[in-house]
Design an enzyme around this catalytic site. Structure first.
Site, mmCIF file in Angstrom:
data_model
loop_
_atom_site.group_PDB
_atom_site.id
_atom_site.type_symbol
_atom_site.label_atom_id
_atom_site.label_comp_id
_atom_site.label_asym_id
_atom_site.label_seq_id
_atom_site.Cartn_x
_atom_site.Cartn_y
_atom_site.Cartn_z
ATOM 1 N N LYS A 33 0.830 -1.197 0.000
ATOM 2 C CA LYS A 33 0.000 0.000 0.000
ATOM 3 C C LYS A 33 0.869 1.254 0.000
ATOM 4 O O LYS A 33 0.646 2.171 -0.786
ATOM 5 C CB LYS A 33 -0.927 -0.023 1.224
ATOM 6 C CG LYS A 33 -2.071 0.962 1.144
ATOM 7 C CD LYS A 33 -3.011 0.824 2.354
ATOM 8 C CE LYS A 33 -3.848 -0.438 2.263
ATOM 9 N NZ LYS A 33 -4.579 -0.740 3.501
ATOM 10 N N ARG A 106 -3.247 3.136 8.586
ATOM 11 C CA ARG A 106 -3.578 1.933 7.808
ATOM 12 C C ARG A 106 -2.378 1.005 7.781
ATOM 13 O O ARG A 106 -1.235 1.443 7.748
ATOM 14 C CB ARG A 106 -3.916 2.320 6.369
ATOM 15 C CG ARG A 106 -4.614 3.622 6.256
ATOM 16 C CD ARG A 106 -4.601 4.163 4.849
ATOM 17 N NE ARG A 106 -5.351 3.334 3.930
ATOM 18 C CZ ARG A 106 -5.445 3.609 2.630
ATOM 19 N NH1 ARG A 106 -4.815 4.649 2.115
ATOM 20 N NH2 ARG A 106 -6.157 2.828 1.848
ATOM 21 N N GLY A 115 -8.300 -7.042 4.417
ATOM 22 C CA GLY A 115 -9.090 -7.125 5.633
ATOM 23 C C GLY A 115 -8.355 -7.712 6.817
ATOM 24 O O GLY A 115 -8.912 -7.836 7.899
ATOM 25 N N MET A 117 -5.600 -6.596 8.377
ATOM 26 C CA MET A 117 -5.141 -5.616 9.345
ATOM 27 C C MET A 117 -6.145 -4.487 9.372
ATOM 28 O O MET A 117 -6.755 -4.178 8.369
ATOM 29 C CB MET A 117 -3.806 -5.054 8.887
ATOM 30 C CG MET A 117 -2.821 -6.146 8.635
ATOM 31 S SD MET A 117 -2.212 -6.794 10.151
ATOM 32 C CE MET A 117 -0.514 -6.744 9.755
ATOM 33 N N ARG A 373 -3.664 -1.182 -6.347
ATOM 34 C CA ARG A 373 -2.844 -2.391 -6.265
ATOM 35 C C ARG A 373 -3.279 -3.319 -7.393
ATOM 36 O O ARG A 373 -4.374 -3.142 -7.944
ATOM 37 C CB ARG A 373 -3.042 -3.102 -4.916
ATOM 38 C CG ARG A 373 -4.459 -3.580 -4.722
ATOM 39 C CD ARG A 373 -4.652 -4.266 -3.385
ATOM 40 N NE ARG A 373 -6.070 -4.514 -3.159
ATOM 41 C CZ ARG A 373 -6.625 -4.618 -1.972
ATOM 42 N NH1 ARG A 373 -5.906 -4.475 -0.890
ATOM 43 N NH2 ARG A 373 -7.898 -4.867 -1.857
ATOM 44 N N HIS A 491 -15.984 -8.426 1.602
ATOM 45 C CA HIS A 491 -14.920 -9.316 2.077
ATOM 46 C C HIS A 491 -15.051 -10.715 1.478
ATOM 47 O O HIS A 491 -14.098 -11.277 0.946
ATOM 48 C CB HIS A 491 -14.973 -9.381 3.609
ATOM 49 C CG HIS A 491 -13.949 -10.308 4.198
ATOM 50 N ND1 HIS A 491 -14.263 -11.595 4.573
ATOM 51 C CD2 HIS A 491 -12.638 -10.151 4.440
ATOM 52 C CE1 HIS A 491 -13.169 -12.170 5.046
ATOM 53 N NE2 HIS A 491 -12.170 -11.320 4.976
ATOM 54 N N ARG A 600 -2.320 -48.325 -16.822
ATOM 55 C CA ARG A 600 -2.232 -49.423 -15.861
ATOM 56 C C ARG A 600 -3.024 -50.612 -16.391
ATOM 57 O O ARG A 600 -4.231 -50.518 -16.567
ATOM 58 C CB ARG A 600 -2.823 -49.000 -14.510
ATOM 59 C CG ARG A 600 -2.240 -47.741 -13.906
ATOM 60 C CD ARG A 600 -3.059 -47.352 -12.684
ATOM 61 N NE ARG A 600 -2.682 -46.056 -12.137
ATOM 62 C CZ ARG A 600 -3.176 -44.895 -12.557
ATOM 63 N NH1 ARG A 600 -4.067 -44.871 -13.554
ATOM 64 N NH2 ARG A 600 -2.809 -43.766 -12.009
ATOM 65 N N SER A 806 10.730 -44.000 -15.867
ATOM 66 C CA SER A 806 9.623 -43.149 -15.437
ATOM 67 C C SER A 806 9.611 -43.180 -13.917
ATOM 68 O O SER A 806 9.475 -44.239 -13.308
ATOM 69 C CB SER A 806 8.291 -43.668 -15.994
ATOM 70 O OG SER A 806 7.240 -42.891 -15.484
ATOM 71 N N ASN A 810 4.922 -41.350 -6.445
ATOM 72 C CA ASN A 810 4.095 -41.686 -5.282
ATOM 73 C C ASN A 810 4.809 -42.712 -4.405
ATOM 74 O O ASN A 810 4.996 -42.512 -3.211
ATOM 75 C CB ASN A 810 2.743 -42.259 -5.709
ATOM 76 C CG ASN A 810 1.888 -41.233 -6.426
ATOM 77 O OD1 ASN A 810 2.169 -40.042 -6.357
ATOM 78 N ND2 ASN A 810 0.872 -41.700 -7.104
ATOM 79 N N CYS A 873 5.514 -40.180 -13.576
ATOM 80 C CA CYS A 873 4.085 -40.402 -13.557
ATOM 81 C C CYS A 873 3.683 -40.379 -12.086
ATOM 82 O O CYS A 873 4.524 -40.491 -11.205
ATOM 83 C CB CYS A 873 3.720 -41.727 -14.196
ATOM 84 S SG CYS A 873 4.575 -43.137 -13.503
ATOM 85 N N TYR A 893 9.360 -35.530 -20.126
ATOM 86 C CA TYR A 893 7.930 -35.284 -19.969
ATOM 87 C C TYR A 893 7.471 -35.515 -18.530
ATOM 88 O O TYR A 893 8.178 -36.127 -17.729
ATOM 89 C CB TYR A 893 7.113 -36.193 -20.910
ATOM 90 C CG TYR A 893 7.161 -37.650 -20.503
ATOM 91 C CD1 TYR A 893 6.244 -38.167 -19.587
ATOM 92 C CD2 TYR A 893 8.145 -38.504 -21.004
ATOM 93 C CE1 TYR A 893 6.307 -39.486 -19.185
ATOM 94 C CE2 TYR A 893 8.218 -39.822 -20.605
ATOM 95 C CZ TYR A 893 7.295 -40.311 -19.689
ATOM 96 O OH TYR A 893 7.360 -41.615 -19.278
#
Ligand code: ADP
Ligand code: MG
Ligand code: MG
Length: 920
Positions: A33, A106, A115, A117, A373, A491, A600, A806, A810, A873, A893
């Site tokens: 600001k 401010r 909102g 502060m 802003r 808000h 799969r 690959s 996970n 993957c 990739y």
């Protein structure tokens, strides 16, 4: 006008009178600001009418917390000098009894925290100075209105919140004061604040002060300087308030940044009918349309617009909505000032080269700019603005690409209420479309409830009169937000827009009885807590019950198509998809996938049409000798080949990575008695035989058990069957004049000997198939998943046996951390809370740990075989940060689920641009 001090430390930056000490580039020091106020006031191309003021730097905030909540010694005199400078420009004195200067305080952090502060307006008023204000303004009503606002804000923000006082019986001082205000309006038989008389407001000031004394046990400070320093201290204190901390956690804003404080001369939008205050955007933040868009309130001050106290009026015709279409536009009411404002907003957008969110106030016909802003926008608007500005030559292609957050693209793919069903459904209420998309959920009335229910896995829609910063946690966890009050700049609307959440505001057709946990529509329908509703956030419509959601249609979104064309030119990393069915593959191809990174094989044993193949698989599993097993496999091969052929065909020669059977076999056998009996009958064996086999297959830790390549080693005939199916499908397609490029992928390997074992099977089958189909060669690649840490470390020798890797991120994450990905929910929230982990490692790749293994894997693999094709993957392929990481590692990739493909493409382009920028 610069503030001069003897000390080297400059803590206060002045702006006003066409000059400024700071500028837009100083956000870290002055906060967003403050930096923008300086820019607007002082930049040679702007020099906009900004009320003079000064910014106390974020360094003071840091000092304040490092030094037991005290300030640098020189701060006091720097502030006094700066106030004097304001006084000179304004021709008034702070605390003067005849003609008092009033100030606002401010907050302003580096990144806007809407909102979060609190702002205190009208500092400098007391029982004496208010008389001077009356005298000077000739308006007693206005003066007491300003005064009662100061007392209220000061009590709430400075004394109660920043003082860390617990609200009496959970009811904050502001609420108590609001009740007094409401009562006063009721007693006087009026509806609006503006209808109260000067003496009403004067009475309120007295009553408010008495409330402070009674509940907060202090006096309202009459001394203007005490007020000012109280306000400044409150801003710094609020940086560590509960709401601010919560917001920072969600938005990942570092705690160390600190906030700046802006002190500014007051201008008044509440000085009568020729005064107003408003909020506007240089383009429509809801859909991106290129027109000035905003709302204003006549005779109002500061936060009245955002707080949704009165329905704001549109600034121009294009800003009208169903609630405000009957109200007079600013353009009509004050044509001259509107024209000036319009010229300023154009200038600002050109200057910043981005959509701006601005606050303005008109005091007795004089326009002032109070803030600007970069405006928040939803995903749909972000894509439209970026591509429009590119076409307007305001920004270049790379900037356009960087302007859209990958997660924002999700909103374009956002499910909508199925339009066919929606046509027939009855609208129970209508509000303003603040956040697009469709949502369904159960009604809750408090944000605590929303958070609790969501924690239990419930989908909820948070329904409130209006929201405030206290509600952000519940808002975050809700599927959608519905408020009965507030406008497009309230808000709820701002916050939802930032998150891309479905949101309807200003839905005045519902009344909320929060105590009774029920809402009543204008037609008298009652909807209780826990009951389902559906929202169309794009249109602002509320429905009762559950309506089906449907994926969005991108083919009609020209901006999206333009953006993706730009993306395609920039990106280097390929994007494939994880797809198990031709339907998934088509969906992904439509989103721009360049192949399948993970197909799969086992999918054909689940879901629709899986009964017979599953039966054959079970027959194979239950076989007690190789002969029986091979017989069952031969039957199964027909299905496997058909499936693979269809998928290869759908991908038109794009590579398709087919993973050999991965799960442990016991996953496929029935476990309850009845099912086993059925199967025994079908197979023509005794149940006891089956039982023995099931017991034999049982494992204590199946994730680390007899699965992946281990199956192929124990039962080479399983590998053989699959490889044959793949090669035959490919060969047949080639013979039909089509192209097909399968990549045979062996899962869960840990070293080269396993891989060679499987490769020998492939080589043998390959020769047989070529001979059978009378083909000289059949295209295919042979490679492996890297999902065991050892495999990453042994990547050099593994690469001798593989054409591609690959990374199965996970499992690699699971095995690197020793976290079971299915059970992480038990402890992860605590880990994130305590910051023992920055993120869920299953969502975003843990770059420094798991990422290091991947890096080692890529480097060692390519050191042996430079042409090694490398990809990932797993869910990480659709996470923007992880995609960028893969780009930096030089992968070929990433592969992700179909709906994440556009996100991954955008992230890949951004990674390429970031790389170029780093080189420059
Ligand atoms: P927020 O960060 O919540 O937007 P602001 O600091 O912008 O808070 O202030 C809240 C409201 O008070 C805004 O509407 C703003 O325009 C108004 N306001 C702030 N300073 C002044 C001032 N000097 N004169 C008039 N209005 C002001
Ligand atoms: Mg504020
Ligand atoms: Mg503001």
């Amino acid at each position: 006008m610069a503030t001069k001090t003897k000390s080297n430390e400059k803590y206060v930056y002045f702006f006003g009178g066409g000059k400024a000490d700071g500028n837009e580039s100083m956000k870290n020091l002055l906060g967003g600001k403050g930096a923008n106020l300086a820019e607007m006031a002082g930049h040679k191309n702007l020099k906009l009418p900004v009320p003079p003021g000064f910014t106390i730097t974020t360094e003071v905030c840091t000092y304040y917390y490092d030094n037991d909540r005290t300030y640098p010694r020189v701060l006091d005199s720097q502030i006094q000098n700066a106030v004097e400078s304001i006084e000179k420009l304004m021709g008034k004195k702070f605390g003067d009894k005849k003609d008092p200067l009033l100030l606002s305080v401010r907050s302003g952090a580096r990144r806007s925290m809407p909102g979060m502060m609190d702002t205190v307006l009208n500092l400098g008023l007391n029982d004496q100075t208010v008389l001077g204000l009356i005298e000077k303004s000739g308006d007693e009503r206005f003066s007491y209105d300003a005064y009662r606002r100061l007392v209220m804000m000061y009590a709430d923000v400075v004394i109660e919140k920043a003082g860390g006082l617990e609200p009496v019986k959970g009811v904050g001082i502001r609420k108590l004061m609001d009740e007094k205000l409401e009562k006063m309006k009721k007693d006087r038989g009026v509806e609006l604040d503006t209808e109260l008389s000067a003496s009403d407001l004067k009475t309120l000031v007295k009553e408010f002060k008495a409330l402070i004394k009674k509940h907060l046990k202090v006096d309202f400070p009459e001394d203007p300087w005490q007020q000012l320093m109280g306000g400044v201290g409150a801003v710094f204190a609020s940086w560590n308030g509960k709401r601010a901390i919560e917001y920072r956690r969600i938005e990942r804003i570092p705690d160390q940044w600190g906030t700046a404080v802006n002190v500014q001369a007051m201008v008044f939008g509440n000085m009568g009918e020729d005064s107003c205050t408003g909020v506007a955007f240089t383009r429509n933040p809801g859909n991106g349309d290129n027109h000035f868009y905003g709302e204003y309130l006549v005779n109002a001050q500061g936060e009245d617009v955002v707080a949704g106290i009165r329905t704001p009026a549109p600034i121009n015709n294009l800003s009208k909505n169903d609630h405000s279409k009957h109200l007079t536009t600013l353009e009509k009411l004050m044509p001259e000032q509107y024209k000036e404002l319009d010229a300023i907003q154009r200038k600002l957008e050109r200057h910043y080269m981005d959509m701006q969110d601005i606050e303005f106030t008109i005091e007795k016909g004089n326009l002032y700019m109070l803030q600007c802003r970069v405006g928040k926008r939803n995903g749909v608007a972000a894509v439209k603005m970026a591509t429009d500005m590119y076409k307007e030559k305001l920004i270049d292609a790379q900037t356009a690409i960087m302007r859209v957050g990958p997660h924002q693209l999700v909103e374009l793919l956002l499910p909508m209420i199925d339009p066919e069903t929606e046509k027939l459904a009855k609208v129970v209420a209508k509000g303003l479309p603040a956040g697009p998309g469709g949502a369904i959920g159960r009604v809750v009335f408090t944000s605590e409830e929303a958070a609790d229910w969501a924690l239990r896995g419930e989908k909820v829609i948070l329904v409130r009169e209006e929201t405030s910063p206290e509600d952000v946690d519940g808002m975050h966890k809700a599927q959608a937000i519905l408020t009965s009050k507030g406008g497009m700049t309230s808000h709820a609307a701002l916050v939802a827009r930032g998150w891309g959440k479905c949101c309807i505001v200003g839905c005045s057709e519902i009344e909320i009885l929060a105590k009774d946990k029920v809402l009543i529509t204008s037609k008298g329908q009652r909807i209780h807590e826990g009951e389902w509703i559906s929202l169309n956030g794009t249109k602002g419509l509320v429905y009762e019950g559950v309506l089906p959601l449907k994926a969005a249609d991108l083919s009609k979104n020209e901006s999206y198509k333009t953006l993706m064309k730009l993306v395609e030119k920039e990106k280097r990393l390929g994007v494939r998809t994880n797809a198990d069915t031709p339907k998934d593959a088509q969906q992904a191809a439509y989103f721009g996938a360049e192949g399948i990174g993970l197909f799969r094989t086992e999918h054909m044993f689940y879901g629709e049409g899986s009964e017979f193949p599953l039966f054959l698989l079970r027959k194979m599993i239950m076989a007690t000798c190789e002969k029986d097993r091979v017989a069952a496999l031969d039957e199964l091969a027909v299905f496997v080949k058909k499936d693979i052929k269809a998928t290869l065909e759908a991908m038109h020669g794009y590579p398709v990575t087919i993973r050999l059977l991965d799960p442990p076999l016991h996953e496929f056998v029935p476990h309850d008695k009845n099912k086993l009996q059925e199967l025994a009958k079908e197979l023509g064996v005794r149940v006891s035989v089956l039982n023995r086999r099931v017991l034999a297959l049982h494992e204590n830790n199946p994730m680390l058990g007899h699965r992946g390549v281990r199956l192929g080693v124990s039962y080479p005939e399983i590998t053989e069957m699959q490889v044959r199916a793949i090669l035959e499908a490919t060969g047949e397609l080639i013979k039909e004049g089509k192209s097909a490029n399968p990549e045979i992928m062996v899962p869960v390997t840990m070293g080269k000997h396993e891989l060679r074992h499987q490769r020998e099977i492939v080589d043998r089958v390959y020769k047989q198939v070529c001979k059978k189909l009378k083909l000289e060669k059949i295209p295919y690649l042979f490679g492996t998943m890297i999902e065991i840490p050892r495999a990453a470390l042994k990547a050099n020798s593994m690469a001798e046996e593989a054409d591609f890797f690959s990374f199965g991120t996970n499992d690699l994450t699971q095995m690197s951390f020793g976290f079971s990905r299915d059970d992480i929910g038990g402890f992860l929230p605590k880990y994130l809370d305590l910051k023992l982990l920055p993120d869920d490692p299953f969502v975003t790749i843990d770059q420094s740990g798991v990422g290091e293994l991947i890096k080692i894997g890529v480097e060692r693999g390519r050191s042996v075989k430079p042409s090694l094709k490398v990809g990932i993957c797993g869910e990480h392929g659709g996470d923007a940060e992880s995609v960028k990481f893969c780009h930096r590692l030089g992968m070929n990739y990433v592969s992700c689920s179909p709906f994440r493909v556009p996100i991954a493409r955008l992230a890949a382009a951004q990674a390429a641009i970031e790389e170029k920028m780093a080189l420059n």
